[in-house]
Write an enzyme that holds these catalytic residues in place. Structure first.
Site, PDB file in Angstrom:
ATOM      1  N   ARG A 126      88.676  12.246  25.419  1.00  0.00           N
ATOM      2  CA  ARG A 126      90.092  12.161  25.071  1.00  0.00           C
ATOM      3  C   ARG A 126      90.282  11.945  23.582  1.00  0.00           C
ATOM      4  O   ARG A 126      89.510  11.260  22.936  1.00  0.00           O
ATOM      5  CB  ARG A 126      90.736  11.000  25.822  1.00  0.00           C
ATOM      6  CG  ARG A 126      92.214  10.836  25.503  1.00  0.00           C
ATOM      7  CD  ARG A 126      92.824   9.733  26.301  1.00  0.00           C
ATOM      8  NE  ARG A 126      92.757   8.468  25.593  1.00  0.00           N
ATOM      9  CZ  ARG A 126      93.318   7.354  26.011  1.00  0.00           C
ATOM     10  NH1 ARG A 126      93.975   7.324  27.159  1.00  0.00           N
ATOM     11  NH2 ARG A 126      93.218   6.259  25.310  1.00  0.00           N
ATOM     12  N   CYS A 155      93.684  10.693  21.181  1.00  0.00           N
ATOM     13  CA  CYS A 155      95.030  10.154  21.298  1.00  0.00           C
ATOM     14  C   CYS A 155      95.529   9.857  19.888  1.00  0.00           C
ATOM     15  O   CYS A 155      94.891   9.104  19.148  1.00  0.00           O
ATOM     16  CB  CYS A 155      95.034   8.887  22.148  1.00  0.00           C
ATOM     17  SG  CYS A 155      96.688   8.269  22.503  1.00  0.00           S
TER      18      CYS A 155
END
Length: 126
Positions: A102, A104
């Site tokens: 991920r 972010c």
């Protein structure tokens, strides 16, 4: 050749793009925001409510592509305020239990002034 994905169970694209594209055994979703596909509106005003709607939208798009959220290998997450990171993570973690890779980041503004947007790359498993 890329296959374009569309489902009425997720919001229509608000620009010249597809909800997702399948290439080989991978699904690349466009960023999903917290629009409820039934009303066409952003109905939640909290990061938790918006993240919940985003995840439901992603599930619908992945399902239409023959995949599911458990097959996600990478997400890219955009927050309008990094101060919402912990609350976002709480909801995100309930959906992305496989813990995909991920990124972010905080951004200045998101479409329709939403608080969160998430895009996904997922496998289609036979």
């Amino acid at each position: 050749m890329a296959e374009k994905i569309y489902t009425k169970d997720a919001p229509d694209a608000i620009g010249p793009y597809s909800q997702a594209v399948v290439v080989g055994n991978l699904v690349y979703t466009s960023g999903q925001i917290a629009i409820n596909p039934k009303s066409g509106n952003v109905e939640a005003d909290t990061i938790e409510g918006q993240t919940e709607q985003v995840c439901k939208n992603l599930c619908a798009v992945l399902d239409a592509a023959g995949s599911c959220i458990e097959n996600t290998v990478k997400t890219v997450c955009f927050l309008s305020d990094m101060g919402d990171f912990a609350a976002f993570n709480e909801v995100y973690g309930r959906y992305f239990t496989s813990k995909p890779a991920r990124s972010c980041v905080a951004v200045k503004t998101l479409p329709k002034n939403v608080l969160v947007e998430v895009e996904v790359i997922a496998e289609i498993k036979a």
